[in-house]
Design a protein around this motif. Structure first.
Motif, PDB file in Angstrom:
ATOM      1  N   LEU A   1      20.519  25.739 -18.108  1.00 52.38           N
ATOM      2  CA  LEU A   1      21.631  25.152 -18.848  1.00 52.38           C
ATOM      3  C   LEU A   1      21.235  24.883 -20.293  1.00 52.38           C
ATOM      4  CD1 LEU A   1      24.558  24.316 -18.481  1.00 52.38           C
ATOM      5  CD2 LEU A   1      23.763  22.035 -17.862  1.00 52.38           C
TER       6      LEU A   1
ATOM      7  N   ALA B   1      23.050  26.654 -23.494  1.00 50.59           N
ATOM      8  CA  ALA B   1      23.614  25.819 -24.560  1.00 50.59           C
ATOM      9  C   ALA B   1      23.001  26.135 -25.911  1.00 50.59           C
ATOM     10  CB  ALA B   1      23.405  24.346 -24.231  1.00 50.59           C
TER      11      ALA B   1
ATOM     12  N   VAL C   1      28.011  28.890 -19.601  1.00 51.40           N
ATOM     13  CA  VAL C   1      27.781  27.521 -19.135  1.00 51.40           C
ATOM     14  C   VAL C   1      28.610  27.263 -17.884  1.00 51.40           C
ATOM     15  CG1 VAL C   1      28.125  25.083 -19.726  1.00 51.40           C
ATOM     16  CG2 VAL C   1      27.095  26.635 -21.388  1.00 51.40           C
TER      17      VAL C   1
END
Length: 158
Positions: A65, A69, A79
């Motif tokens: 993650l 990002a 995402v």
């Protein structure tokens, strides 16, 4: 000790390539997320059957993650794919429903070795779509981190 530091040489391009290839093979999901390869990540995530694999961290203690990002492309889809897979695995593996939100929150708000969250990395890259997606999925709005990037607050209010 000081003499040792002075005698160290910069790694050659070949050595750097070798280190990257080792990193890439060890953290294949991280590489796919960091490159923004949506199709490749979707295919790889189909084979992921446990939370341990999905929540693995790299040498900077970043999850996939974090890597997504920090991607330059501002695609919230990557995402969303990761979060959907995480939710699926939590439901399958965690029998106590009262713990689902705790598990999800700990993944969304995980901090790397510099105590940075995925939301912070997305804000730093000015990835407003990713910021919105993370906030919609209960990312903590840590004002101390995000204030450094005051462009985020006005954009998210819109």
């Amino acid at each position: 000790m000081e003499l040792e530091l002075l005698n160290q040489t910069e790694p050659t391009e070949e050595e750097e390539d070798k280190e990257f290839k080792a990193y890439e093979s060890e953290h294949f999901l991280h590489s796919l997320a960091a490159s923004g390869n949506i199709e490749g990540l979707e295919a790889a995530l189909e084979d992921v059957e446990d939370l341990r694999t999905l929540t693995a961290v790299d040498k900077e203690n970043r999850t996939i993650l974090h890597c997504a990002a920090n991607f330059h492309g501002n695609s919230k889809e990557i995402v969303r794919i990761i979060l959907d897979k995480y939710k699926q695995l939590v439901v399958e593996e965690v029998k106590d429903e009262s713990q689902w939100s705790v598990c999800f929150s700990s993944f969304v708000n995980a901090k790397d070795s510099c105590s940075l969250t995925a939301l912070y990395l997305a804000a730093k890259r000015e990835n407003l779509k990713i910021c919105k997606e993370l906030l919609l999925n209960n990312a903590d709005w840590d004002i101390k981190q995000v204030l450094l990037y005051d462009f985020v607050a006005p954009a998210l209010i819109v």
